[in-house]
Design a protein around this motif. Structure first.
Motif, short mmCIF file in Angstrom:
data_model
loop_
_atom_site.label_atom_id
_atom_site.label_comp_id
_atom_site.label_asym_id
_atom_site.label_seq_id
_atom_site.Cartn_x
_atom_site.Cartn_y
_atom_site.Cartn_z
N TYR A 88 -6.96 -4.13 -0.24
CA TYR A 88 -8.40 -3.91 -0.25
C TYR A 88 -9.03 -4.63 0.93
O TYR A 88 -8.51 -5.64 1.38
N GLY A 89 -10.16 -4.09 1.41
CA GLY A 89 -10.90 -4.80 2.43
C GLY A 89 -10.33 -4.57 3.82
O GLY A 89 -9.58 -3.62 4.06
N THR B 134 0.83 -1.21 0.00
CA THR B 134 0.00 0.00 0.00
C THR B 134 0.87 1.26 0.00
O THR B 134 0.62 2.20 -0.76
N ASP C 3 -1.09 -4.32 -5.96
CA ASP C 3 -2.12 -3.31 -5.72
C ASP C 3 -2.11 -2.87 -4.26
O ASP C 3 -1.37 -3.43 -3.45
#
Ligand code: MG
Length: 326
Positions: A318-319, A219, A315
């Motif tokens: 997420y979540g 991230t 990436d």
């Protein structure tokens, strides 16, 4: 003895709590004046960062919520090239909290602030109904020396990304405790003053720094690539992970790329300074497992060059991830 609602009343019990625990550990010339607000003499560019800490368990292998609440805010100031100076500390205590545990946490917080050269200059305590839990908010203030420009948006093609050490230690430590799994995994919770100062004092051309907390390295690198409008190419083999954390995350299907630390950072430096910066990091206890892990390229987003010679997109997380890690 435990915290009860009377400790938040503003009356005699509140005053005793203040005197017996907070004033005892945080004593300094500014706080001791006990005015309505701390008065500070500051000149120049000021960095300010705030963070709330809700980790459970509140005491873990390698630290506690008090130490964490100082390290988290100090590290955010350091990442901007600021010299951390002052900090506020606000506590929300749930009734039923053991007083000796609060004392231990406040003492640990004071010791960590002292080591990081930060004065706790203002604070607050509230008591709410609950089950003996405790939450801390800290706000830090630091001074940025004239001419120092460190920002996630400064990176450009051919810059090199260094990581200060093993990924995932804090995350794996907290998760182990929460799941009741016995192991030796220790949180890396630490203030990074010495590590950052050694780079700055040796005139390393630092473009950007970020500490690796929630969301993990994957991230953080995406945030830097976005801010600098460039790409980042990672080298999978270069990523340092402690064998025990590797084993733990393999069993649970977790990817250390997205696991949080509390005492690790990346530094993006000019290519010609990369080897010198690596050597400086490795001289430091908090950077002994440092590695060069990526370089900045033309393009966008983060890609990983895999062991098998392929590449994949990295990436952002997420979540949910793991809640209440910090
Ligand atoms: Mg940060």
């Amino acid at each position: 003895m435990r915290i009860d609602m009377s400790h938040g009343s503003g009356g005699k019990a509140s005053a005793e709590l203040m005197k017996d625990i907070f004033a005892k550990h945080y004593s300094n010339d500014i706080l001791n004046k006990m005015e309505d607000a701390a008065v500070l003499e500051l000149h120049g560019r000021i960095a300010c960062s705030t963070d709330s800490f809700v980790v459970t368990p509140v005491v873990f292998n390698g630290g506690d919520i008090g130490k964490l609440s100082v390290c988290g805010t100090v590290n955010d100031l350091l990442m901007m090239g600021a010299e951390p100076k002052y900090m506020t500390a606000a506590f929300i205590l749930e009734e039923g909290l053991e007083m000796s545990l609060l004392d231990q946490i406040v003492s640990s917080m004071a010791k960590t602030a002292d080591e990081a050269g930060v004065k706790i200059i203002s604070g607050d305590t509230k008591v709410v109904e609950g089950k003996g839990g405790l939450y801390i908010n800290t706000t830090g203030i630091g001074l940025i020396p004239a001419g120092r420009e460190i920002s996630a948006g400064n990176c450009s093609e051919s810059d090199v990304v260094l990581l200060s050490g093993n990924l995932g230690d804090h995350h794996a430590c907290i998760l182990s405790a929460r799941m009741g799994i016995k192991n030796d995994i220790k949180s890396d919770c630490a203030c990074l003053n010495r590590l950052v100062n050694s780079l700055l004092e040796n005139n390393i051309g630092i473009k950007a720094m970020r500490d690796i907390t929630r969301g993990g390295l994957g991230t953080v690198l995406n945030e830097i690539a976005d801010a600098s409008k460039c790409g980042i190419e990672m080298i999978e083999d270069a990523l340092p992970v402690h064998p025990e954390v590797r084993g733990f995350s393999d069993i649970l299907g977790l990817d250390p790329l997205y696991m949080g630390n509390e005492g690790k950072m990346i530094a993006v430096v000019e290519a010609e300074d990369a080897e010198k910066a690596l050597a400086l990091m490795k001289q430091n206890e908090d950077g002994k497992d440092a590695a060069i892990i990526a370089r900045v390229i033309c393009g966008k987003g983060v890609v990983m060059r895999t062991r098998l010679g392929g590449s994949r997109v990295v990436d952002v997380l997420y979540g949910e991830g793991l809640p209440r890690i910090c």
